[in-house]
Design a protein around this motif. Sequence first.
Motif, mmCIF file in Angstrom:
data_model
loop_
_atom_site.group_PDB
_atom_site.id
_atom_site.type_symbol
_atom_site.label_atom_id
_atom_site.label_comp_id
_atom_site.label_asym_id
_atom_site.label_seq_id
_atom_site.Cartn_x
_atom_site.Cartn_y
_atom_site.Cartn_z
ATOM 1 N N LEU A 1 0.948 -1.147 -0.027
ATOM 2 C CA LEU A 1 0.035 0.154 -0.019
ATOM 3 C C LEU A 1 0.742 1.273 -0.056
ATOM 4 N N TYR A 2 0.551 2.517 -0.697
ATOM 5 C CA TYR A 2 1.207 3.488 -0.861
ATOM 6 C C TYR A 2 0.145 4.789 -0.219
ATOM 7 N N VAL A 3 0.573 5.501 0.805
ATOM 8 C CA VAL A 3 -0.259 6.657 1.208
ATOM 9 C C VAL A 3 0.213 8.073 0.713
ATOM 10 N N THR A 4 -0.381 8.548 0.160
ATOM 11 C CA THR A 4 -0.190 9.984 -0.251
ATOM 12 C C THR A 4 -0.589 11.207 0.748
ATOM 13 N N ASP A 5 -0.258 12.305 0.404
ATOM 14 C CA ASP A 5 -0.378 13.178 1.859
ATOM 15 C C ASP A 5 -0.404 14.798 1.244
ATOM 16 N N VAL A 6 -1.144 14.931 0.623
ATOM 17 C CA VAL A 6 -1.471 16.359 0.015
ATOM 18 C C VAL A 6 -2.556 17.173 0.896
ATOM 19 N N ALA A 7 -2.415 18.425 1.071
ATOM 20 C CA ALA A 7 -3.415 19.173 1.658
ATOM 21 C C ALA A 7 -3.624 20.424 0.744
ATOM 22 N N VAL A 8 -4.660 20.777 0.857
ATOM 23 C CA VAL A 8 -5.290 21.955 0.110
ATOM 24 C C VAL A 8 -6.219 22.866 1.040
ATOM 25 N N PRO A 9 -6.669 23.923 0.268
ATOM 26 C CA PRO A 9 -7.597 24.901 0.998
ATOM 27 C C PRO A 9 -8.756 24.077 0.929
ATOM 28 N N ILE A 10 -9.750 24.234 2.137
ATOM 29 C CA ILE A 10 -10.717 23.323 2.332
ATOM 30 C C ILE A 10 -11.749 23.558 0.981
ATOM 31 N N SER A 11 -12.019 24.663 0.605
ATOM 32 C CA SER A 11 -12.970 24.894 -0.690
ATOM 33 C C SER A 11 -12.403 24.024 -1.830
ATOM 34 N N ALA A 12 -11.046 23.720 -1.844
ATOM 35 C CA ALA A 12 -10.704 22.727 -3.127
ATOM 36 C C ALA A 12 -10.651 21.244 -2.759
ATOM 37 N N LEU A 13 -11.224 20.918 -1.738
ATOM 38 C CA LEU A 13 -11.339 19.510 -1.378
ATOM 39 C C LEU A 13 -12.083 18.611 -2.293
ATOM 40 N N PRO A 14 -12.892 19.211 -2.778
ATOM 41 C CA PRO A 14 -14.017 18.284 -3.788
ATOM 42 C C PRO A 14 -13.169 18.153 -4.969
ATOM 43 N N GLN A 15 -12.478 19.242 -5.593
ATOM 44 C CA GLN A 15 -11.912 19.122 -6.836
ATOM 45 C C GLN A 15 -10.649 18.216 -6.597
ATOM 46 N N MET A 16 -9.953 18.455 -5.875
ATOM 47 C CA MET A 16 -8.878 17.707 -5.063
ATOM 48 C C MET A 16 -9.323 16.083 -5.223
ATOM 49 N N VAL A 17 -10.311 15.592 -4.388
ATOM 50 C CA VAL A 17 -10.728 14.547 -4.327
ATOM 51 C C VAL A 17 -11.358 13.941 -5.610
ATOM 52 N N GLY A 18 -11.846 14.708 -6.617
ATOM 53 C CA GLY A 18 -12.319 14.311 -7.874
ATOM 54 C C GLY A 18 -10.845 13.889 -8.604
ATOM 55 N N THR A 19 -9.999 14.794 -8.633
ATOM 56 C CA THR A 19 -8.919 14.457 -9.301
ATOM 57 C C THR A 19 -8.140 13.260 -9.042
ATOM 58 N N ILE A 20 -8.213 12.976 -7.601
ATOM 59 C CA ILE A 20 -7.426 11.869 -7.266
ATOM 60 C C ILE A 20 -8.098 10.792 -7.795
ATOM 61 N N GLN A 21 -9.423 10.694 -7.812
ATOM 62 C CA GLN A 21 -10.266 9.511 -8.296
ATOM 63 C C GLN A 21 -9.918 9.365 -9.739
ATOM 64 N N ARG A 22 -9.858 10.370 -10.541
ATOM 65 C CA ARG A 22 -9.565 10.455 -11.989
ATOM 66 C C ARG A 22 -8.382 9.826 -12.178
ATOM 67 N N LEU A 23 -7.397 10.449 -11.371
ATOM 68 C CA LEU A 23 -6.057 9.798 -11.753
ATOM 69 C C LEU A 23 -5.867 8.361 -11.409
ATOM 70 N N MET A 24 -6.389 7.874 -10.511
ATOM 71 C CA MET A 24 -6.325 6.547 -10.087
ATOM 72 C C MET A 24 -6.960 5.437 -11.240
ATOM 73 N N ASP A 25 -8.370 6.197 -11.623
ATOM 74 C CA ASP A 25 -9.095 5.348 -12.581
ATOM 75 C C ASP A 25 -8.313 5.404 -13.801
ATOM 76 N N GLU A 26 -7.744 6.447 -14.154
ATOM 77 C CA GLU A 26 -6.678 6.379 -15.337
ATOM 78 C C GLU A 26 -5.470 5.536 -15.319
ATOM 79 N N ASN A 27 -5.203 5.221 -14.142
ATOM 80 C CA ASN A 27 -3.837 4.308 -14.100
ATOM 81 C C ASN A 27 -4.280 3.040 -13.722
ATOM 82 N N GLY A 28 -5.656 2.636 -13.513
ATOM 83 C CA GLY A 28 -5.986 1.417 -13.222
ATOM 84 C C GLY A 28 -5.605 1.070 -11.856
ATOM 85 N N ILE A 29 -5.836 1.855 -10.835
ATOM 86 C CA ILE A 29 -5.403 1.694 -9.448
ATOM 87 C C ILE A 29 -6.724 1.528 -8.698
ATOM 88 N N ASP A 30 -6.947 0.578 -7.874
ATOM 89 C CA ASP A 30 -8.029 0.526 -7.248
ATOM 90 C C ASP A 30 -7.743 1.426 -5.622
#
Lengths: 463, 463
Positions: A344-373
Amino acid sequence: MVIQTTYAFNLEALITDLRTTLRDDQISVSETDRETHSHDWSRHTPSLPDVVVWAESTDDAATVVKLANTHRVPITAWGAGTSLEGNPIPVHQGITLSLSRMTAISAVYPADFQVTAQAGITHEALNAVLREHGLFFAPVPGANATLGGILANNASGTRTVRYGAAKDNVLAMTVVMANGEVITVGSRSVKQSSGYNLLNLIVGSEGTLGIVTEATVRLFPLEKFRSTALVSFETTQQAIDAVVGIRTRGLTPKSLEFVGETYAGILWDAVGINRKPLPTLFIEFGSFREDVLEAELEIVKAVSEGLNAQHIELTTDPEKCDELWLVRRHAYNYFQARYEGKSLYVTDVAVPISALPQMVGTIQRLMDENGIDGVVLGHAGDGNVHATMPYDDDAGFAAVKRVNAGLIATALQLGGTATGEHGVGIGKAAHMEQEHGSAVAVMRTIKQALDPNNILNPGKVFP
Amino acid sequence: MVIQTTYAFNLEALITDLRTTLRDDQISVSETDRETHSHDWSRHTPSLPDVVVWAESTDDAATVVKLANTHRVPITAWGAGTSLEGNPIPVHQGITLSLSRMTAISAVYPADFQVTAQAGITHEALNAVLREHGLFFAPVPGANATLGGILANNASGTRTVRYGAAKDNVLAMTVVMANGEVITVGSRSVKQSSGYNLLNLIVGSEGTLGIVTEATVRLFPLEKFRSTALVSFETTQQAIDAVVGIRTRGLTPKSLEFVGETYAGILWDAVGINRKPLPTLFIEFGSFREDVLEAELEIVKAVSEGLNAQHIELTTDPEKCDELWLVRRHAYNYFQARYEGKSLYVTDVAVPISALPQMVGTIQRLMDENGIDGVVLGHAGDGNVHATMPYDDDAGFAAVKRVNAGLIATALQLGGTATGEHGVGIGKAAHMEQEHGSAVAVMRTIKQALDPNNILNPGKVFP
């Protein structure tokens, strides 16, 4: 400015000098001891120190650092070895200086909400003693790290939203500098505007500017009552809107945690709950008065209902609170069980709270694109997000690293940081220029000025 | 390490260079402008800058600093000139760089509880805009200082007990370094563990390591309701016991102020109240819910009665709150009126809260021994104490300085600091070695590394 990164030293001469002031049982070159101190909890490549030395006092630590400086030997401080970015791995070998025997509590100051303790005490041991005084030390990570490790990495954990990170909870420290000189920084006054803030410069510097041997930290009173809210929403945006709504109404939860929908599904499965997997908040309040907790939960309910929450669970029952938080606390274990045998690999970014939805969306998209569950979990009150990604071979690890690089780039674009609480260590060094630009040169200038021979934990922080 | 303190430069050549990039109305050598920028609010000896320059952008500031560095001219940043320790007095003359025209608010981020603004905006102007968003910036001193000045001095004020000092409320800054390079430090993430904490190193460095031109700071929601408690005790010890009792019960007042008995007498006289002069606490709470305030006041009452309080006044009426706080807020003016024609000297030590009774007792004894009719007032929640001492001639000033030296020595013995919120400036430089010992050499090493020509506000911080 070029910082020295090659070392040629006479190990035997060093050990002979160490033996003149330290006992035999403070020095080890055994394979077992060297192996134990060659890796932390991360997947970063282990590296064996040449010798492990246990300091039993600040004087011991000063002696060893002074010898390291004279012999030009890298020296890396060691607490409990629970870091997640390779922070205490001695990549250039040399001495690993363990503080693990320095566990004394010098003084508890209940009226000042302070304690002075040695760096090697674990937060669990420290808090066990403080509990008797009705007090606790707040900025603790999941692992049972030492006080010194917490300060060196500016750790934080789930309660930062209310109590701040390590840097916000430290008042004074005894520090051994690269030349072996011992200085004290800060004071027992909670207000300090006397000269340069060396305290907060050294906190989070990961043992590269000095080694902390003792510290005075702030404490908070243990509250009598607590409550928990578990709320699920259709979308991440609604969950984060709830976080903002709760804070706008002046509530200060002790914990304000976010779990992404996939992760929520794994958690509900693990504990046998039949519930739709949705973005979910775990919220904890504490108070000396039960009626305050009830009123706070009412506000959480109103905010959540206003955002079309799909599931709302509120409780002031301590046992029920524990039950709900156990699910959150064991999240990593449940995920690990699901992907048994995988790394398992754990990442650790932090953003302004208002940007969390976009951040979470991007993480999901990047994982999907790279075939990672992978799954997402965050300290929503602080804008800190961890993606946990399984992989099982070099190709998988490469994919994971692509996702990590992509999500760091996004976090930086959104005004955030490459690391909210794990520190730079080995893992984030490559992203320092990207995040800080020419400020890295300023950091390097300070490093060079305070540790001209680059003996303190070399190979960390800087690319 | 010797830091350069003599300067020989060609003023005309400097001004010629300044004129190549700045407009005429950004540069002044007039007596009036130089005089205005020669002193702060303190009694420290004024010193005229050779030239006053107004930056209107970070680029302007960078250009001027770069020229200062090239010409080896001292350069001192200027906000509102309200410091109390001579912090912005250009003791080595040269350039005073005023940021007072840089007052833009770049962005308000309501969901993130943040604002980005230029350094020259005053806190009153900033908070006037933030009020429309239901938010406020907390760490503000009594004077209408600028954001840059607040950050440079790590200012705090009466609400630090709940919201922290400037250093606790800053997330990111744009800083012009000594060589004219512009760096950004920190990020908009509230959690940051990415490399050295340059943010908190530069905050409080009084313009000696870099000049802050823009900052992103944390905000808090403006609460709807507030309450005030005014409680007097027979002894200072009882008053401080009440402070501890209130905090032990988990209450977090917005302000928790102490007024010594002599000062209390002057205040009651000034507003025509016939009441015994006793050590008194002014306590302020804020909340979004009125019932919470009522409950908090009940706790204050119980704690105070348990300590044999002689006078307890509790109110949730906004007008009555204002009335009570006006007395505290005008304390300095009332004292000044009482000693019309005399000069006043304000000290600024801070100690652990439990040491406040001893600290206050020592101050009183030192003033008595030196024949000074001074008074004591403190931010009791932070352990920060100010003695205000009248004097009218050189002998009086010498006595005042003797008292100050004595109370600093006592503060340091008690684990405190020589300055809780006014900074070092000129006034406290002589006490730096006494407070920090060999850590001053570390500060000096950093100064030398980051400003090798010692052009940034020379003559401050270091003895």
